[in-house]
Design an enzyme around this catalytic site. Structure first.
Site, PDB file in Angstrom:
ATOM      1  NE  ARG A  47      -1.729   0.060   3.846  1.00  0.00           N
ATOM      2  CZ  ARG A  47      -2.378  -0.555   4.831  1.00  0.00           C
ATOM      3  NH1 ARG A  47      -3.519  -0.305   5.078  1.00  0.00           N
ATOM      4  NH2 ARG A  47      -1.527  -0.677   5.648  1.00  0.00           N
ATOM      5  CB  VAL A 133      -5.738 -22.750  10.972  1.00  0.00           C
ATOM      6  CG1 VAL A 133      -6.320 -23.332  12.307  1.00  0.00           C
ATOM      7  CG2 VAL A 133      -7.057 -22.283  10.176  1.00  0.00           C
ATOM      8  N   GLY A 135      -0.686 -20.322  12.879  1.00  0.00           N
ATOM      9  CA  GLY A 135       0.389 -20.260  12.411  1.00  0.00           C
ATOM     10  C   GLY A 135       1.259 -21.169  11.895  1.00  0.00           C
ATOM     11  CB  ILE A 137       0.423 -25.709  14.369  1.00  0.00           C
ATOM     12  CG1 ILE A 137       1.107 -24.886  15.626  1.00  0.00           C
ATOM     13  CG2 ILE A 137       0.227 -27.010  14.672  1.00  0.00           C
ATOM     14  CD1 ILE A 137       0.135 -24.805  16.695  1.00  0.00           C
ATOM     15  N   GLY A 188       4.151  -8.405  16.560  1.00  0.00           N
ATOM     16  CA  GLY A 188       3.627  -8.589  15.347  1.00  0.00           C
ATOM     17  C   GLY A 188       2.463 -10.038  15.245  1.00  0.00           C
ATOM     18  CD  GLU A 191      -5.158 -11.116  12.366  1.00  0.00           C
ATOM     19  OE1 GLU A 191      -5.526 -10.774  11.214  1.00  0.00           O
ATOM     20  OE2 GLU A 191      -4.181 -11.974  12.554  1.00  0.00           O
ATOM     21  CG  ASP A 202      -7.545 -14.550  14.412  1.00  0.00           C
ATOM     22  OD1 ASP A 202      -7.143 -14.194  13.378  1.00  0.00           O
ATOM     23  OD2 ASP A 202      -6.796 -15.299  15.134  1.00  0.00           O
ATOM     24  CE  LYS A 206      -5.802 -17.804  13.535  1.00  0.00           C
ATOM     25  NZ  LYS A 206      -5.125 -17.263  14.705  1.00  0.00           N
TER      26      LYS A 206
HETATM   27  P1  NDP Z   1       0.215  -6.534   8.149  1.00  0.00           P
HETATM   28  O1  NDP Z   1      -0.558  -5.357   8.449  1.00  0.00           O
HETATM   29  O2  NDP Z   1       1.572  -6.602   8.639  1.00  0.00           O
HETATM   30  O3  NDP Z   1       0.765  -6.630   6.596  1.00  0.00           O
HETATM   31  C1  NDP Z   1      -0.335  -6.197   5.380  1.00  0.00           C
HETATM   32  C2  NDP Z   1       0.520  -5.915   4.216  1.00  0.00           C
HETATM   33  O4  NDP Z   1      -0.378  -5.721   3.001  1.00  0.00           O
HETATM   34  C3  NDP Z   1       1.396  -4.644   4.325  1.00  0.00           C
HETATM   35  O5  NDP Z   1       2.570  -4.961   3.433  1.00  0.00           O
HETATM   36  C4  NDP Z   1       0.387  -3.687   3.345  1.00  0.00           C
HETATM   37  O6  NDP Z   1       1.288  -2.739   2.926  1.00  0.00           O
HETATM   38  C5  NDP Z   1      -0.274  -4.397   2.480  1.00  0.00           C
HETATM   39  N1  NDP Z   1      -1.542  -3.987   1.810  1.00  0.00           N
HETATM   40  C6  NDP Z   1      -2.373  -3.425   2.631  1.00  0.00           C
HETATM   41  N2  NDP Z   1      -3.653  -3.281   1.888  1.00  0.00           N
HETATM   42  C7  NDP Z   1      -3.073  -3.234   0.710  1.00  0.00           C
HETATM   43  C8  NDP Z   1      -3.591  -3.137  -0.820  1.00  0.00           C
HETATM   44  N3  NDP Z   1      -4.822  -2.651  -0.861  1.00  0.00           N
HETATM   45  N4  NDP Z   1      -2.893  -3.442  -1.832  1.00  0.00           N
HETATM   46  C9  NDP Z   1      -1.819  -4.021  -1.756  1.00  0.00           C
HETATM   47  N5  NDP Z   1      -0.975  -4.172  -0.492  1.00  0.00           N
HETATM   48  C10 NDP Z   1      -1.745  -3.846   0.820  1.00  0.00           C
HETATM   49  O7  NDP Z   1      -0.303  -7.911   8.238  1.00  0.00           O
HETATM   50  P2  NDP Z   1       0.145  -9.392   8.426  1.00  0.00           P
HETATM   51  O8  NDP Z   1       1.341  -9.524   7.920  1.00  0.00           O
HETATM   52  O9  NDP Z   1       0.393  -9.364  10.059  1.00  0.00           O
HETATM   53  O10 NDP Z   1      -0.793 -10.285   8.064  1.00  0.00           O
HETATM   54  C11 NDP Z   1      -1.247 -10.767   6.901  1.00  0.00           C
HETATM   55  C12 NDP Z   1      -2.166 -11.696   6.593  1.00  0.00           C
HETATM   56  O11 NDP Z   1      -1.470 -13.126   7.453  1.00  0.00           O
HETATM   57  C13 NDP Z   1      -3.523 -11.511   7.349  1.00  0.00           C
HETATM   58  O12 NDP Z   1      -4.714 -12.081   6.772  1.00  0.00           O
HETATM   59  C14 NDP Z   1      -3.259 -12.036   8.627  1.00  0.00           C
HETATM   60  O13 NDP Z   1      -4.613 -12.530   9.552  1.00  0.00           O
HETATM   61  C15 NDP Z   1      -2.531 -13.345   8.412  1.00  0.00           C
HETATM   62  N6  NDP Z   1      -1.848 -14.045   9.597  1.00  0.00           N
HETATM   63  C16 NDP Z   1      -0.983 -13.358  10.343  1.00  0.00           C
HETATM   64  C17 NDP Z   1      -0.246 -13.550  11.220  1.00  0.00           C
HETATM   65  C18 NDP Z   1       0.752 -12.859  12.238  1.00  0.00           C
HETATM   66  O14 NDP Z   1       1.190 -13.411  13.231  1.00  0.00           O
HETATM   67  N7  NDP Z   1       0.821 -11.512  11.980  1.00  0.00           N
HETATM   68  C19 NDP Z   1      -0.229 -15.080  11.431  1.00  0.00           C
HETATM   69  C20 NDP Z   1      -1.254 -15.553  10.702  1.00  0.00           C
HETATM   70  C21 NDP Z   1      -1.762 -15.329   9.729  1.00  0.00           C
HETATM   71  P3  NDP Z   1       2.197  -1.538   3.625  1.00  0.00           P
HETATM   72  O15 NDP Z   1       3.377  -2.300   3.971  1.00  0.00           O
HETATM   73  O16 NDP Z   1       2.522  -0.836   2.485  1.00  0.00           O
HETATM   74  O17 NDP Z   1       1.238  -1.127   4.714  1.00  0.00           O
HETATM   75  N1  HSE Z   2      -3.597 -12.608  15.157  1.00  0.00           N
HETATM   76  C1  HSE Z   2      -3.419 -13.733  14.909  1.00  0.00           C
HETATM   77  C2  HSE Z   2      -3.061 -14.537  16.491  1.00  0.00           C
HETATM   78  C3  HSE Z   2      -2.302 -14.002  14.325  1.00  0.00           C
HETATM   79  O1  HSE Z   2      -2.790 -13.708  17.459  1.00  0.00           O
HETATM   80  O2  HSE Z   2      -3.267 -15.660  16.679  1.00  0.00           O
HETATM   81  C4  HSE Z   2      -2.378 -15.599  13.704  1.00  0.00           C
HETATM   82  O3  HSE Z   2      -3.252 -16.088  13.115  1.00  0.00           O
END
Ligand code: NDP
Ligand code: HSE
Length: 429
Positions: A47, A133, A135, A137, A188, A191, A202, A206
């Site tokens: 973004r 679901v 992380g 695992i 990190g 969400e 969340d 799952k």
């Molecule tokens: P973040 O918010 O850290 O990252 C989201 C990324 O998406 C950023 O790089 C952001 O860009 C980009 N983004 C947002 N909107 C747009 C758009 N419209 N077009 C292009 N890029 C976009 O999220 P996470 O990495 O934590 O999570 C990502 C996914 O993984 C989610 O579905 C989450 O539920 C899932 N998840 C997360 C876990 C965790 O521990 N964090 C564990 C398991 C699943 P920019 O960098 O420029 O802001």
């Molecule tokens: N926000 C989620 C959690 C990320 O805390 O479990 C992993 O899905």
């Protein structure tokens, strides 16, 4: 080994995406050897293009995710943006342009998994989401593939790292709720909107995914009974400790005894300290799967965070790339049982109820009568009196949630009951 690389588009480069990119670069040779062809990061959609991103080649970064998935030469799209839109449209567009998809997006899969699977199938593509679901695992693939010959009856566990981290900190170090949530966010785990974690959305997403795969039926997030941990007080945690228990946010998916329906729920619950789930600390997750032939299986590991989640994403990437090279696809949706999802009122479990009552003769008998009238059998009662008022803690035997709700409704009507301080389910006994 094929020398022409498989091209990968990475949508999102945040907590998870940046780790996916890092591992794809540092482990490129191993990934190529395991897949049978090199994999090349062809573009990274974000973004905010100007954000400093260590180790990310600037020339790959774009804000036009749509153009990236429409390029036509992309073999696999990794979606780690999160949320419903634009993720859903981007994934659908990726299928239409011949790519398979790996996603970590539980919110989207739980809301619209059936349509996404159908789109993947229409276009001869894969949709994999191990990272959605628990992380790191391995849970989705064991349920989808390793246990495909067994009959799963129950899935129970801790599937949200953020809330487990908060409860663990509150329990072990006496940290405050907000302080623990801030720490989980900085690490990190949370969400983008941490309400999704603390209000149980969340974990409910799952639970929907797990129930659907485990019972070969369709369960969406709207079918899951959900209670978060915002109502859990320090008094609840202290009360649990006095009972030899701890409080955990659990996801529980069950097949009814007659096999004709299923339930899925997420709520805080007391579990005995002797139960393996009680020792799950920090952002770790643990899930029990009970099946006819295998018996009880336990899956345990890091449930959140960039690197653990990237591990699951890359496992899917390898599987999907292998399928591409073989001209095949992996397992799609299996929802042939079409079992209905029963309401929460049908769930049978035990309860811990804390009441503020007048400390005078006959009150205990009055309270016990209300329980008896609603068919809820009492296991233990503990009373502590103070200045004409008393706190009464009742633990019940197993009863239907609907019966417990009517009991609590009737208790609230009693003049001698000043208030219902808390109601918590007791699991794992
Ligand atoms: P973040 O918010 O850290 O990252 C989201 C990324 O998406 C950023 O790089 C952001 O860009 C980009 N983004 C947002 N909107 C747009 C758009 N419209 N077009 C292009 N890029 C976009 O999220 P996470 O990495 O934590 O999570 C990502 C996914 O993984 C989610 O579905 C989450 O539920 C899932 N998840 C997360 C876990 C965790 O521990 N964090 C564990 C398991 C699943 P920019 O960098 O420029 O802001
Ligand atoms: N926000 C989620 C959690 C990320 O805390 O479990 C992993 O899905």
């Amino acid at each position: 080994m094929r020398t022409r690389p498989l091209k990968v588009a990475l949508l999102g480069c945040g907590v998870v995406g940046s780790e996916v990119a890092r591992i794809m670069t540092t482990h490129a040779d191993d990934l190529a050897a395991r897949i049978g062809a090199p994999v090349e990061l062809a573009g990274i959609a974000v973004r905010r293009p100007d954000k400093v991103r260590d180790g990310i080649p600037a020339e790959l970064v774009t804000t036009d995710a749509t153009a990236l998935v429409k390029r036509g030469d992309i073999d696999v799209v990794i979606e780690v943006i999160g949320g419903i839109e634009p993720a859903r449209t981007l994934i659908t567009t990726a299928f239409e342009h011949g790519a398979s998809v790996v996603s970590a997006n539980k919110a989207l899969v739980a809301a619209d998994g059936a349509a996404l699977h159908a789109a993947a199938q229409r276009h001869g593509a894969d949709l994999y989401y191990e990272a959605a679901v628990a992380g790191a695992i391995p849970l989705v693939r064991p349920l989808r593939e390793s246990l495909a010959g067994d009959k799963v009856n129950r899935v129970l566990g801790i599937v949200n790292g953020t809330t487990n981290f908060i409860l663990d900190k509150m329990d072990s170090s006496g940290a405050g709720y907000s302080e623990a949530l801030d720490e989980a966010t900085a690490l990190g785990y949370a969400e983008a909107d941490p309400t999704a974690d603390v209000e149980g959305f969340d974990a409910a997403a799952k639970a929907a995914i797990l129930a659907g795969i485990a019972f070969h039926t369709r369960v969406t997030i709207d079918d899951v009974h959900r209670e978060g941990l915002t109502e859990v007080t320090a008094a609840d945690i202290a009360s649990a400790k006095r009972m030899g228990c701890t409080v955990k946010l659990l996801a529980i998916c069950e097949r009814a005894a007659d096999g004709a329906s299923v339930t899925a729920r997420v709520h805080p619950a007391m579990i005995p300290l002797s139960h393996p789930l009680a020792s799950v600390r920090e952002a770790y997750n643990a899930v029990f799967v009970e099946s006819d032939a295998a018996g009880q299986l336990m899956f345990y590991g890091p449930g959140a965070g960039g690197s653990p989640t990237a591990s699951a994403v890359l496992g899917d990437l390898v599987a999907v790339c292998r399928n591409k090279l073989a001209g095949a696809t992996g397992p799609g949706e299996s929802a042939y049982t079409r079992l209905p999802v029963s309401p929460m009122g049908d769930v049978v479990t035990r309860y811990h109820i804390s009441l503020d009552v007048a400390d005078k003769s006959g009150v205990l008998a009055q309270v016990a009568t209300v329980f008896a009238e609603h068919g809820v059998s009492i296991d233990t009662v503990r009373q502590q009196g103070k200045d004409g008022e008393a706190s009464l803690v009742v633990v019940t035997h197993r009863a239907a949630d609907a019966a417990l709700s009517s009991t609590v409704g009737a208790l609230r009507e009693l003049d001698t009951v000043r208030g219902v301080a808390s109601i918590m389910r007791v699991e794992g006994e």
